[in-house]
Design a protein around this motif. Sequence first.
Motif, mmCIF file in Angstrom:
data_model
loop_
_atom_site.group_PDB
_atom_site.id
_atom_site.type_symbol
_atom_site.label_atom_id
_atom_site.label_comp_id
_atom_site.label_asym_id
_atom_site.label_seq_id
_atom_site.Cartn_x
_atom_site.Cartn_y
_atom_site.Cartn_z
ATOM 1 N N PHE A 10 -6.774 25.309 11.562
ATOM 2 C CA PHE A 10 -6.635 23.903 11.171
ATOM 3 C C PHE A 10 -6.890 23.719 9.672
ATOM 4 C CE2 PHE A 10 -7.207 23.646 15.720
ATOM 5 C CZ PHE A 10 -6.309 22.651 16.077
ATOM 6 N N THR B 274 -4.024 25.322 7.741
ATOM 7 C CA THR B 274 -2.817 24.492 7.678
ATOM 8 C C THR B 274 -2.892 23.510 6.524
ATOM 9 O OG1 THR B 274 -2.556 24.647 10.082
ATOM 10 C CG2 THR B 274 -1.365 22.889 8.970
ATOM 11 N N VAL C 123 1.679 25.401 11.872
ATOM 12 C CA VAL C 123 2.038 24.172 12.593
ATOM 13 C C VAL C 123 2.153 24.464 14.087
ATOM 14 C CG1 VAL C 123 3.832 22.422 12.908
ATOM 15 C CG2 VAL C 123 3.159 23.108 10.603
ATOM 16 N N THR D 135 -1.446 24.831 15.477
ATOM 17 C CA THR D 135 -2.304 23.630 15.467
ATOM 18 C C THR D 135 -1.684 22.411 16.123
ATOM 19 O OG1 THR D 135 -1.452 22.983 13.295
ATOM 20 C CG2 THR D 135 -3.404 24.407 13.333
ATOM 21 N N ARG D 136 -0.367 22.442 16.322
ATOM 22 C CA ARG D 136 0.374 21.287 16.855
ATOM 23 C C ARG D 136 0.302 20.101 15.902
ATOM 24 N NH1 ARG D 136 -2.791 23.288 20.713
ATOM 25 N NH2 ARG D 136 -4.207 21.500 20.817
ATOM 26 N N ARG D 137 0.103 20.352 14.627
ATOM 27 C CA ARG D 137 0.057 19.298 13.609
ATOM 28 C C ARG D 137 1.478 19.049 13.093
ATOM 29 N NH1 ARG D 137 -4.356 18.316 15.647
ATOM 30 N NH2 ARG D 137 -6.334 18.338 14.494
ATOM 31 N N GLU E 256 2.828 16.601 11.815
ATOM 32 C CA GLU E 256 3.013 15.838 10.584
ATOM 33 C C GLU E 256 3.339 16.726 9.394
ATOM 34 O OE1 GLU E 256 -1.573 16.079 11.193
ATOM 35 O OE2 GLU E 256 0.249 15.907 12.415
ATOM 36 N N TRP E 257 3.081 18.039 9.531
ATOM 37 C CA TRP E 257 3.423 18.978 8.458
ATOM 38 C C TRP E 257 4.843 19.527 8.594
ATOM 39 C CZ3 TRP E 257 0.478 19.174 4.309
ATOM 40 C CH2 TRP E 257 -0.867 18.839 4.401
ATOM 41 N N ALA F 234 2.985 13.643 6.001
ATOM 42 C CA ALA F 234 1.695 14.288 6.279
ATOM 43 C C ALA F 234 0.559 13.270 6.270
ATOM 44 C CB ALA F 234 1.436 15.391 5.241
ATOM 45 N N ALA G 123 -1.518 12.105 9.571
ATOM 46 C CA ALA G 123 -2.966 12.297 9.612
ATOM 47 C C ALA G 123 -3.683 10.985 9.930
ATOM 48 C CB ALA G 123 -3.444 12.869 8.284
ATOM 49 N N ARG H 111 -3.307 10.202 13.558
ATOM 50 C CA ARG H 111 -4.144 11.088 14.358
ATOM 51 C C ARG H 111 -5.605 10.627 14.325
ATOM 52 N NH1 ARG H 111 -2.853 15.807 16.311
ATOM 53 N NH2 ARG H 111 -0.983 15.945 14.995
#
Length: 448
Positions: A354, A357, A382, A385-387, A389-390, A425, A429, A432
């Motif tokens: 995390f 990233t 990505v 982390t399953r993020r 937004e990146w 991003a 964030a 989230r």
Amino acid sequence: MRRLWPLLLVAPALVAQVLVLWFGLQHEWFGGSILKTETVAVLLFLVALLGIWRYRGPAALLLILAGGLALQLSALGAGPSSSDDVYRYAWDGKVQLSGIDPYRYPPSADQLDRLRDNSLFPQGKTGCAWTLPDGRCSRVNRPEVRTIYPPVAEGAFTLARLLTFDGSDGPFPLQVFGAVGVLAVTGLLAWWTRRRGHPVWPVAVWAWCPVTAVEAVNNGHIDWLAALLTLAGLLAYQARRAGTAGALVGAAIATKLYPALVLPAMLRRHPVRVVGAAVGLVALSYVPHVLAVGGKVIGYLPGYLKEENYSSGTRFLLLGQVIPVPWLTKAAVLVMAVAVAWAAWRSDPDRPEFAATVLVGVGLLVTTPTYSWYVLSLLVLVAMTRRLEWLPLVIAPTIANLGANGFGNGINFRESCYAAALAAAIIGALIRVELARRSRVARTLQPA
């Protein structure tokens, strides 16, 4: 039937993406612009990703692996579409197998004349992007400068050539090497995801993204190896094997330099061992070349930094919107120093991916690189982390690189692409954080 409806999104979108890449790369199907091909492929990828996210059936992982295989095979259907780096790879491997250190001479050197043939240095000048001093055509880019690639990358080029029994100067062996590497990353992500009990759909973020297929396979960029080693290093760190983790990330750094951004996220547990192993691996990989050619191992790196305007600071496109040019390089260093300090302080040693990233993402937003293959390590992160937004930042360099020529000098267009990725991003964030806040509030309001 309710469980199967997402497949109505996945199946046609995935099949269409395979066909778009196959025909688009092979025949420039969309009017001669690879940008159009990649744009359509990205849209289809997003549709397929939405479907696999909603699919809860037992065949999800098998579908992801099969789709990833099909996409990598589709990218093998044509020569490199938007980069000629793979020809330099092939040349470097050939030079090493001839017994000459790849950092000793540029491709144009008279000492290497016996190695030049019509495959990499064809007769005639029609359509020739690069030329030797004598006017002869060169498929190897920048033939008058020494190689820029670090030693582990050079070893990979040599291995790829050995596997073809030293018989091919063309891009195909390295493209196949890239396809195998992409599938190895996919398999490792799938294993880790199942072992952690996470949903499997994020594996498709890596396996199905057209940037993976185009850059690692079609263009043959060795960045897939940096991504694989970075992933393996992070998993080793999670498993409390600090020395192994540091060595693996060190090998990633000795493939492409930018995986060094991951190290600060791995300093909460055994930092001396991690950094020592990483630095030791990098140093060890350079020792035989330093003994052979001394300071020439630095290759074209200073020239590259100057060519890409990092030396002057004007490459930092987003910072350039708010910082005067004389202060740009200092500002970039300061931003990265703050990000590194944050990662070293806040990283979770059980989940270093995390913080990694954020670090890699900030690094890309600060440096705003011209080339789209640098994002492959971020794409792996990505997926871990399953993020999502990146994810726009993964796509932004491709659009910026391929679309800039249609917009004057292209600088404003590149800035806009990276600005949009930054906005995505930040918004992602904030969403989230807000969802997490609401979840905490809901838990506190539940009756005991």
